[in-house]
Design an enzyme around this catalytic site. Structure first.
Site, PDB file in Angstrom:
ATOM      1  N   ASP A  67       0.670  -1.222   0.139  1.00 45.65           N
ATOM      2  CA  ASP A  67      -0.007  -0.090   0.136  1.00 45.65           C
ATOM      3  C   ASP A  67       0.937   1.400   0.127  1.00 45.65           C
ATOM      4  OD1 ASP A  67      -2.296  -1.523  -0.048  1.00 45.65           O
ATOM      5  OD2 ASP A  67      -2.553  -1.388   2.026  1.00 45.65           O
ATOM      6  N   ARG A 117      -3.584   1.525  -9.345  1.00 49.87           N
ATOM      7  CA  ARG A 117      -2.615   2.520  -8.745  1.00 49.87           C
ATOM      8  C   ARG A 117      -1.342   2.907  -9.563  1.00 49.87           C
ATOM      9  NH1 ARG A 117      -3.419   1.077  -2.208  1.00 49.87           N
ATOM     10  NH2 ARG A 117      -5.076   2.201  -1.950  1.00 49.87           N
ATOM     11  N   ARG A 126      -5.353   6.576  -1.075  1.00 44.16           N
ATOM     12  CA  ARG A 126      -3.787   6.702  -0.900  1.00 44.16           C
ATOM     13  C   ARG A 126      -3.121   7.615  -2.190  1.00 44.16           C
ATOM     14  NH1 ARG A 126      -3.143   3.761   3.349  1.00 44.16           N
ATOM     15  NH2 ARG A 126      -4.293   1.787   3.525  1.00 44.16           N
TER      16      ARG A 126
END
Ligand code: S3P
Length: 446
Positions: free
Chosen positions: A327, A358, A403
């Site tokens: 992460d 991501r 994030r």
């Protein structure tokens, strides 16, 4: 609910030295599991330090909908669980919002029950692959009555009268898949085995043991973990103090490294070795991070981290480190923007199926802010500019990903020009205190 709210852009500006002492909220992985296992166990579970982010609160709501009593008294959450095997069929679909962990682990937890359970979520969660959890559940006798194309949510599960124990080799490095199978094993007669070729975060194993489950782990000569759980045993409520989330600590930590003159301390951070890959990587890059007061609390290693601004150098991050920092790659990419030379990150295939793709989201965000980078199928190379000269000035598409939002706001604190993110709402899923905590350290974000 945040996923229905209008987008809320935010902008971070070059800031003066950050300073002060901060505590990040409780670890998200442990918080989800605390609600789940407490809601399932017999007797009382008391939790302090719980992350009260939207993702975790939805797990709490799901457990309540299946019969657990959950209340907050002062700073403590008090749960009276149903007893293992005694969850009730929820009357309405379980809405997990943005939460992959909450939804996937709960699919394992309740999929083997002789009842129907429907899972729904926001646009991000509805785009994420659930087949990785449904495949082993099907082998245990669970039917997927309905699902969107490609085994996606919304989906409805129907459990068998009695589930069949399986031995399952997890095909990708995923703690969520491992955990879903182990939790399904809790309501299955006999021994369910999970084979984990690459070790991922071990909170499920550790915490289930603490709750009294009959679970044990053997690691073979090739380092492959074999996890055995004997189903239908009793779980007993526990007292849990959730340590600070290293994945949240990562944001002020990188900020302090890249904003010149900074010196901050982040207290009570979880140091479980399956979660410390970023720390190691930043230290290899030359980051001045001191690990203070290392201690063991409630079966987990924790420590305080003193972080001072540092001249970073690019490194090649070994791909096998990915599970221990999965992460943290977005914020590592931001640290790399300010490092001398190239930082190469490999083994990133799992980043494509997080709250957003991501890898693509980071690469586009970096490009929008003048960073020289190369996106590969499962790799990212970032060539940094110490001092942040010429960086910033862009707006980043966050794709409902907390994030991505936080990482690029950190970038704006050290880049020459401000960095804007198109929506900061999702930060509340994992780190509701982010804006206030960063402001308290001296960060300019609005
Ligand atoms: C988590 C596992 C990881 C991680 C997620 C939390 C968990 O997901 O990305 O934020 O608590 O088990 P994967 O299992 O998909 O890698």
């Amino acid at each position: 609910m945040s996923h229905d709210a209008a987008p809320q852009p935010a902008t971070a500006r070059r800031s003066n030295a950050l300073s002060g002492v901060a505590r990040v909220p409780g670890d998200k992985s442990i918080s989800h599991r605390s609600f789940m296992f407490g809601g399932l166990a017999s007797g009382e579970t008391r939790i302090t330090g719980l992350l009260e982010g939207e993702d975790v609160l939805r797990t709490g709501a799901a457990m309540k909908a299946m019969g657990a009593h959950i209340e907050k008294h002062g700073g403590e959450w008090i749960i009276r669980g149903t007893g293992n095997g005694a969850l009730l069929q929820p009357e309405a679909p379980l809405d997990f919002g943005n939460a992959g962990t909450g939804s996937r682990l709960t699919m394992g937890l309740v999929g083997t029950y002789d009842m129907e359970t429907t899972f729904v979520g926001d646009a991000s969660l509805s785009g994420r692959p659930m087949g990785r959890v449904l495949d082993p559940l099907r082998q245990m006798g669970v039917q997927v009555l309905k699902s969107a194309a490609g085994d996606r949510m919304p989906l409805t599960l129907r459990g068998p009268r009695q589930a069949t124990p399986i031995a399952y080799r997890v095909p990708m490095a995923s703690a969520q898949v491992k955990s879903a199978v182990l939790l399904a094993g809790l309501n299955t007669p006999g021994i369910t085995t999970v084979v984990e070729p690459v070790m991922t975060r071990d909170h499920t194993e550790k915490m289930l043991k603490g709750f009294g489950a009959n679970i044990h782990v053997e690691t073979d000569e090739r380092g492959v973990r074999h996890i055995f759980i004997d189903g239908q045993g009793k779980l007993t409520g526990q007292v849990i103090a959730v340590p600070g989330d290293p994945s949240s600590a990562a944001f002020p930590l990188v900020a302090a490294l890249v904003v010149p003159g900074s010196d901050i301390t982040i207290e009570n951070v979880l140091m479980n070795p399956t979660r410390t890959g970023l720390l190691l990587t930043l230290q290899e890059m030359g980051g001045n991070i001191e690990v203070l007061n290392p201690r063991n609390e409630g079966g987990e290693d924790v420590a305080d981290l003193r972080v001072r601004a540092s001249d970073l150098k690019g490194v090649a991050v070994p791909p096998e480190r990915a599970p221990s920092m999965i992460d943290e790659y977005p914020v590592l990419a931001v640290a790399a923007c300010f490092a001398e030379g190239e930082t190469l990150m490999q083994g990133l295939e799992e980043l494509r199926v997080k709250e957003s793709d991501r890898l693509a989201a980071v690469a586009r965000g970096l490009e929008a802010n003048g960073v020289d980078c190369t996106e590969g199928e499962a790799a990212l190379a970032v060539r940094g500019r110490p001092g942040g000269k010429g960086l910033g000035g862009g707006t980043v598409a966050t794709h409902l990903d907390h994030r991505i939002a936080m990482s690029f706001l950190i970038m704006g604190l050290a880049a020459e020009k401000p960095v804007t993110v198109d929506d900061a709402n999702m930060i509340a899923t994992s780190f509701p205190e982010f804006m206030g905590l960063m402001a308290g350290l001296g960060a300019l974000i609005e």
